[in-house]
Design an enzyme around this catalytic site. Structure first.
Site, PDB file in Angstrom:
ATOM      1  N   SER A 254       0.847  -1.198   0.000  1.00 33.09           N
ATOM      2  CA  SER A 254       0.000   0.000   0.000  1.00 33.09           C
ATOM      3  C   SER A 254       0.882   1.248   0.000  1.00 33.09           C
ATOM      4  CB  SER A 254      -0.949  -0.026   1.197  1.00 33.09           C
ATOM      5  OG  SER A 254      -1.851   1.056   1.158  1.00 33.09           O
ATOM      6  N   THR A 255       0.843   2.053   1.052  1.00 35.32           N
ATOM      7  CA  THR A 255       1.605   3.306   1.089  1.00 35.32           C
ATOM      8  C   THR A 255       3.097   3.038   0.879  1.00 35.32           C
ATOM      9  OG1 THR A 255       0.026   4.125   2.711  1.00 35.32           O
ATOM     10  CG2 THR A 255       2.056   5.381   2.443  1.00 35.32           C
TER      11      THR A 255
ATOM     12  N   HIS B 102      -2.776  -0.940  -3.259  1.00 33.36           N
ATOM     13  CA  HIS B 102      -3.924  -0.065  -3.012  1.00 33.36           C
ATOM     14  C   HIS B 102      -3.791   1.205  -3.839  1.00 33.36           C
ATOM     15  CE1 HIS B 102      -4.273  -1.992   1.255  1.00 33.36           C
ATOM     16  NE2 HIS B 102      -4.808  -2.751   0.322  1.00 33.36           N
TER      17      HIS B 102
ATOM     18  N   MET C 211      -0.132   1.200   5.277  1.00 33.15           N
ATOM     19  CA  MET C 211      -0.916   1.446   6.494  1.00 33.15           C
ATOM     20  C   MET C 211      -1.865   0.289   6.754  1.00 33.15           C
ATOM     21  SD  MET C 211      -2.116   5.433   6.546  1.00 33.15           S
ATOM     22  CE  MET C 211      -2.856   5.453   4.920  1.00 33.15           C
TER      23      MET C 211
ATOM     24  N   ASP D  64      -4.053  -4.949   6.110  1.00 34.28           N
ATOM     25  CA  ASP D  64      -4.524  -5.750   4.988  1.00 34.28           C
ATOM     26  C   ASP D  64      -3.494  -6.828   4.649  1.00 34.28           C
ATOM     27  OD1 ASP D  64      -6.194  -6.586   2.950  1.00 34.28           O
ATOM     28  OD2 ASP D  64      -5.479  -5.098   1.513  1.00 34.28           O
TER      29      ASP D  64
END
Length: 368
Positions: free
Chosen positions: A189-190, A216, A309, A312
């Site tokens: 993600s991030t 994401h 973050m 997940d």
């Protein structure tokens, strides 16, 4: 507790006002100031010394990309880009993340988004998360990305890792069948685009496995990410298409807004895309991809969870481990932009290797 100081850089007075209102509602945040273009923003960063900057991509005088380059050179600070969802906007945003931006927010409806409230929670979460990122980490990682442009092809020697980089699980491969088919599953993600570039560009063209990836991102951004990685890698990288049979040596990225699932069709695996409900706010979701892969028989899975973050991938990892033979790799705290997802995965006790991002491809090849 000291509040997070934010500088808002946007050429639209309306957007500056709207973002200020949103951020000011959070007791953890204070808006230190605003700027109307990149030049003004650079000046205000020196004066106000903010903890986080939100930076519009498209601005007159000095645009977001040019401003970001100077910010990273002169006064590095965690930056979140605000971008339109056009293909050009997506390309510019990915470029910004290579330069050193922490993350981005896709404006729901173009440059002046009257419906910015749709991403209000995302904006607040990302500002708070960015405030904890060390500037040294940003600079080191953005510099390291440049070294991944030429793929490294030598995997003949696997050096032993330091003991502190290993998890509490044994690295024994006694049950690992080197002749069995492998499926590589990556979730991030991030900070993910930078991490993926480190990993994907180091995988050899003849890798004996297919790769499924959940990053994401909204629509358009995943297409730009796939195109960029494909241009830099020996393997083929593409946005996944519903119903296609996966092939060895190809990485399939879940399109923004769609869950990616693996489905057995005879002896093959097909991609399934759907728009069922987001899981913990995510679509695509790493958990959904991992859980679908857990039902695939006759394959051993290599699961990789990198910077991001939240948590997940944690539940999906547990399911993968309970239903078949897996090897799991987590990115280390040292190189993660945000250590949320890897930390949650490590807490399951199913992680075999904790690796700095530059070593993840090598570890994948060890198990393939």
């Amino acid at each position: 507790m000291e509040k997070i100081k934010v500088l808002i850089v946007d050429d639209s007075a309306f957007m500056r006002k709207l973002i200020t209102e949103f951020l000011s509602e959070d007791p953890r945040i204070t808006v230190a100031g605003t700027a109307r273009n990149g030049e003004d923003g650079i000046k205000k960063i020196k004066e106000l010394k903010p903890d986080v900057v939100t930076l519009d991509v498209e601005m007159p005088v000095l645009n977001g990309i040019s401003a970001l380059k100077r910010i990273m050179e002169e006064n590095p600070v965690p930056v979140i880009m605000l971008s339109s969802t056009t293909l050009e906007g997506a390309d510019n945003t990915l470029h910004a993340m290579q330069i050193g931006a922490i993350d981005f927010i896709a404006k729901p409806s173009g440059s002046i988004s009257l419906d910015l409230y749709k991403v209000k929670k995302e904006l607040l979460d990302k500002v708070v998360s960015a405030s904890s990122v060390k500037v040294k980490t940003i600079l080191n990682l953005s510099n390291e990305v440049q070294s991944t442009i030429v793929p490294q092809r030598n995997y003949s020697k696997i050096e032993p890792k330091d003991k502190e980089k290993q998890s509490q699980k044994s690295l024994s491969t006694e049950k690992w069948n080197s002749n069995k088919q492998k499926l590589i599953l990556i979730g991030t993600s991030t900070g993910g685009p930078r991490a993926l570039q480190h990993v994907i560009t180091k995988l050899p063209r003849d890798i004996n496995a297919a790769i499924l990836i959940v990053q994401h991102m909204p629509p358009n951004f995943t297409k730009s990410l796939a195109s960029r990685l494909d241009s830099l890698s020996e393997i083929t990288v593409k946005e996944a298409v519903h119903g296609e049979i996966i092939q060895k040596g190809v990485a399939y990225i879940a399109p923004g807004g769609f869950h990616l699932k693996a489905k057995s069709i005879g002896r093959n695996i097909a991609v399934q895309l759907d728009q069922t409900e987001p899981i913990n706010g995510h679509r695509p979701s790493v958990d959904v991809m991992f859980q679908s892969a857990s039902t695939i028989n006759n394959y051993e899975k290599i699961a990789v969870i990198m910077t991001g973050m939240g948590s997940d991938g944690k539940n999906g990892l547990v399911e993968l481990a309970s239903r078949g033979e897996i090897k799991a790799i987590a990115e280390s705290k040292e190189t993660s932009i945000v250590f949320g997802m890897p930390k949650a995965a490590i807490a399951t006790n199913y992680i075999n290797n904790i690796e700095n991002v530059e070593s993840i491809a090598e570890t994948i090849m060890k198990y393939v």
